[in-house]
Enzyme design. Structure first.
Site, mmCIF file in Angstrom:
data_model
loop_
_atom_site.group_PDB
_atom_site.id
_atom_site.type_symbol
_atom_site.label_atom_id
_atom_site.label_comp_id
_atom_site.label_asym_id
_atom_site.label_seq_id
_atom_site.Cartn_x
_atom_site.Cartn_y
_atom_site.Cartn_z
ATOM 1 N N SER A 1 -3.934 -26.876 -31.084
ATOM 2 C CA SER A 1 -5.121 -26.556 -31.886
ATOM 3 C C SER A 1 -4.771 -25.977 -33.219
ATOM 4 C CB SER A 1 -6.027 -25.762 -31.104
ATOM 5 O OG SER A 1 -5.487 -24.687 -30.642
ATOM 6 N N ASN B 1 -8.411 -16.900 -23.217
ATOM 7 C CA ASN B 1 -9.670 -17.362 -23.159
ATOM 8 C C ASN B 1 -10.586 -16.032 -23.845
ATOM 9 O OD1 ASN B 1 -8.765 -19.293 -21.908
ATOM 10 N ND2 ASN B 1 -9.505 -18.774 -19.805
ATOM 11 N N THR C 1 -48.263 -34.544 -53.056
ATOM 12 C CA THR C 1 -48.559 -34.863 -51.505
ATOM 13 C C THR C 1 -48.139 -36.166 -51.293
ATOM 14 O OG1 THR C 1 -50.928 -34.820 -51.356
ATOM 15 C CG2 THR C 1 -49.743 -32.686 -51.140
ATOM 16 N N HIS C 2 -47.472 -36.574 -50.422
ATOM 17 C CA HIS C 2 -47.534 -37.917 -49.972
ATOM 18 C C HIS C 2 -46.626 -38.689 -51.266
ATOM 19 C CE1 HIS C 2 -50.366 -37.073 -46.665
ATOM 20 N NE2 HIS C 2 -50.870 -36.480 -47.657
ATOM 21 N N SER D 1 -20.911 -44.926 -64.352
ATOM 22 C CA SER D 1 -20.783 -46.072 -63.360
ATOM 23 C C SER D 1 -19.269 -46.671 -63.987
ATOM 24 C CB SER D 1 -21.862 -47.045 -63.523
ATOM 25 O OG SER D 1 -21.509 -48.403 -63.446
ATOM 26 N N LYS E 1 -24.741 -45.783 -67.414
ATOM 27 C CA LYS E 1 -25.598 -45.256 -66.412
ATOM 28 C C LYS E 1 -25.078 -43.656 -66.540
ATOM 29 C CE LYS E 1 -27.577 -46.213 -63.307
ATOM 30 N NZ LYS E 1 -27.225 -46.965 -61.986
ATOM 31 N N ASN F 1 -25.559 -40.667 -63.355
ATOM 32 C CA ASN F 1 -26.059 -40.672 -62.010
ATOM 33 C C ASN F 1 -25.966 -39.523 -61.397
ATOM 34 O OD1 ASN F 1 -26.298 -43.618 -62.019
ATOM 35 N ND2 ASN F 1 -24.083 -43.861 -61.447
ATOM 36 N N GLU G 1 -27.065 -36.373 -54.765
ATOM 37 C CA GLU G 1 -26.772 -37.358 -53.775
ATOM 38 C C GLU G 1 -25.948 -37.079 -52.633
ATOM 39 O OE1 GLU G 1 -26.346 -41.392 -55.685
ATOM 40 O OE2 GLU G 1 -27.778 -40.771 -57.191
ATOM 41 N N TYR H 1 -14.090 -20.648 -18.645
ATOM 42 C CA TYR H 1 -13.513 -21.407 -19.823
ATOM 43 C C TYR H 1 -13.182 -22.783 -19.337
ATOM 44 C CZ TYR H 1 -10.516 -22.659 -23.515
ATOM 45 O OH TYR H 1 -9.704 -23.685 -24.454
ATOM 46 N N GLN I 1 -12.153 -25.848 -26.617
ATOM 47 C CA GLN I 1 -11.301 -26.024 -27.754
ATOM 48 C C GLN I 1 -11.964 -26.745 -29.179
ATOM 49 O OE1 GLN I 1 -6.900 -25.748 -27.897
ATOM 50 N NE2 GLN I 1 -6.891 -28.036 -28.258
ATOM 51 N N LYS J 1 -14.119 -25.899 -32.567
ATOM 52 C CA LYS J 1 -13.702 -25.255 -33.994
ATOM 53 C C LYS J 1 -13.734 -26.451 -35.022
ATOM 54 C CE LYS J 1 -10.784 -22.284 -31.675
ATOM 55 N NZ LYS J 1 -11.289 -22.987 -30.106
HETATM 56 N N1 ARG Z 1 -6.713 -23.079 -28.059
HETATM 57 C C1 ARG Z 1 -7.581 -22.617 -27.080
HETATM 58 C C2 ARG Z 1 -8.772 -22.992 -27.656
HETATM 59 O O1 ARG Z 1 -9.103 -22.826 -28.801
HETATM 60 C C3 ARG Z 1 -7.358 -21.361 -26.742
HETATM 61 C C4 ARG Z 1 -7.797 -21.181 -25.209
HETATM 62 C C5 ARG Z 1 -6.647 -21.614 -24.560
HETATM 63 N N2 ARG Z 1 -6.908 -21.160 -23.165
HETATM 64 C C6 ARG Z 1 -6.740 -21.958 -22.041
HETATM 65 N N3 ARG Z 1 -6.696 -21.405 -20.895
HETATM 66 N N4 ARG Z 1 -5.812 -22.997 -22.270
HETATM 67 O O2 ARG Z 1 -9.824 -22.979 -26.896
#
Ligand code: ARG
Length: 467
Positions: free
Chosen positions: A28, A116, A161-162, A283, A289, A291, A296, A323, A328, A331
């Site tokens: 990660s 965790n 409206t509409h 364009s 054009k 645009n 958009e 956990y 993970q 993110k």
């Molecule tokens: N990279 C992990 C995450 O984003 C960190 C936590 C990992 N914990 C574990 N027990 N493997 O969630």
């Protein structure tokens, strides 16, 4: 500087290494490295906590803190291999960098801590800054819209409206509608920041830590109002990620509505708005054009942000305590939602800062479509007619005007005498002028130019008052 420590934090019981394909999926760092400063901050607070617990000597705490802050400096100056490191995640990277710097003492830092509770803490710390930035991005856009409302406080155009012509409104009033939406978006973010204001550090892997670390003091050191109250919940709670993804989706949804309204008003069919060169495109084929791509894209990007929200909900649904590595996956979706919303707020502000209304054409556009019909009924009500009867009469008058190819103010004499006898002698051109129609709506929340100006003043104060 290289992290120069084992890429893995957990190799002891294993003989073989990870398959490179799985290693890639498991890693990660490429997306959680944006939390490195929060990881360093949390690590420093944990070092102090271990000092309180008697695991580290005061000198050791100091040495770790200094090393962490040096690593932070190096990261800022680009002097680490953060971008290319093979470390599993940002937590492994920081620990590796620490051990590389201060040796065995660095290995003591993870006592009583788990990735965790660490990642849960890092994310909350990180989102605080994210929320502050989003709120200020919203304020910039609001200020641009308020300026526009100020400039066009009494510029009339048809309201719909509409998507059917309904009643005249001022463009200023329309701009302030988005300012209201955005103020709820900012409030949503601020209340989310309050809800997320509890510190998970000290929850361990799932059961709480076995060391006397002083969780209140940890929370205080990291600027939280207090510690989380249940370790199982603390390490697996991602409500704040969900809420933030929703807050981004809602903001984007508001931007998409503004975008749609302005694309329409800028179309050649409406011909009311022109956007600046810096946010318009041409364009490759059609030389004539111009645009509204910026708008958009604002309209289209909501799909992507909503996609992130859906991803987060799907990832967290049915997860067992506590956990799980599924988490993970929070993110990338969340960061993408945040990044997209941030840039879209900026682009929306750029568009708003360079948009021109064709005031004359907009005013003229009120002439067709009987936008004064409600006001004609209101005039009859002023003379004592029940509204339902007035509505019927004006409906008939509209029919008669269509038949005669004219407007309500120019209704042929016979129709006018039959349908509007209460208004005999009233100058309908004057009474149904766009200016009169707008000025009559002088209520809180109404489109009257005087009200729009008052709201503009209020918003300028409010936005100016923000830190
Ligand atoms: N990279 C992990 C995450 O984003 C960190 C936590 C990992 N914990 C574990 N027990 N493997 O969630």
């Amino acid at each position: 500087m290289s992290s120069a420590a084992p890429a893995s934090l957990w190799g002891g019981r294993f003989q073989g290494g990870l398959h490179p394909v799985f290693e890639g999926l498991n890693q990660s760092l490429p997306f959680d490295r944006r939390m490195i400063h929060e990881d360093l901050q949390g690590s420093a607070a944990w070092a102090q906590a271990l000092g309180r617990a008697g695991v580290l000597e005061p000198m050791e705490v100091l040495e770790i803190e200094t090393a962490l802050s040096d690593i932070g400096e190096l990261v800022r100056s680009g002097g680490t291999d953060l971008e290319t490191s093979k470390a599993e995640d940002v937590h492994s990277f920081v620990e590796g960098a620490l051990v590389a710097r201060i040796g065995p003492l660095g290995k003591k830092l993870h006592t009583g801590r788990s990735r965790n509770d660490q990642v849960a803490t890092d994310l909350k710390l990180h989102l605080r800054g994210v929320i502050r930035e989003l709120v200020s991005g919203i304020a910039v856009l609001q200020a641009s819209l308020v300026d526009l409302a100020d400039k066009y406080a009494d510029a009339a155009l048809p309201g719909f409206t509409h998507l059917q012509r309904a009643q005249p409104i001022t463009f200023g009033h329309q701009c302030l509608a988005y300012v209201e939406m955005l103020s709820r978006d900012a409030a949503r973010l601020e209340s989310l920041a309050e809800r997320m204001d509890t510190c998970p550090l000290g929850s361990g892997a799932l059961a709480g830590t076995a060391f006397a670390v002083g969780r209140e003091a940890i929370a205080e050191a990291l600027g939280f109002s207090g510690p989380t109250r249940n370790s199982l919940d603390a390490v697996s709670d991602r409500d704040h990620a969900l809420e933030l993804a929703f807050a981004c989706t809602c903001t984007m949804l508001h931007l998409s509505r503004l975008a749609e309204d302005w694309v329409f008003l800028g179309s050649q069919e409406a011909g009311l708005l022109t956007f600046g060169d810096s946010v318009s495109t041409g364009s490759s084929l059609m030389p004539q054009k111009r645009n509204p791509d910026a708008l958009e894209l604002l309209r289209g990007k909501v799909g992507r942000v909503h996609g992130s929200l859906t991803a987060l909900i799907t990832v967290t649904k049915g997860l067992p305590l506590a956990y799980n590595k599924d988490l993970q996956e929070d993110k990338e979706a969340l960061f993408d939602a945040v990044d997209t919303t941030t840039v879209c707020l900026q682009v929306a502000a750029l568009v708003a800062q360079d948009v021109t209304l064709d005031v004359e054409r907009a005013a003229g556009a009120n002439a067709a479509g009987f936008l004064d019909a409600t006001d004609l009924a209101d005039l009859l009500c002023d003379r004592g007619l029940p509204f339902r009867d007035a509505h019927d009469r004006v409906g008939e008058a509209v029919g008669a005007a269509i038949d005669a190819g004219t407007t309500l103010a120019d209704l042929p004499g016979t129709a006018r005498n039959a349908l509007l006898p209460e208004l005999a002698g009233v100058d309908l051109h004057e009474a149904l002028s766009v200016k009169k129609i707008l000025d009559r709506r002088d209520v809180i929340g109404g489109t009257a130019p005087s009200r729009v100006r008052a709201e503009v003043m209020l918003w300028k104060e409010r936005l100016g008052a923000k830190p």
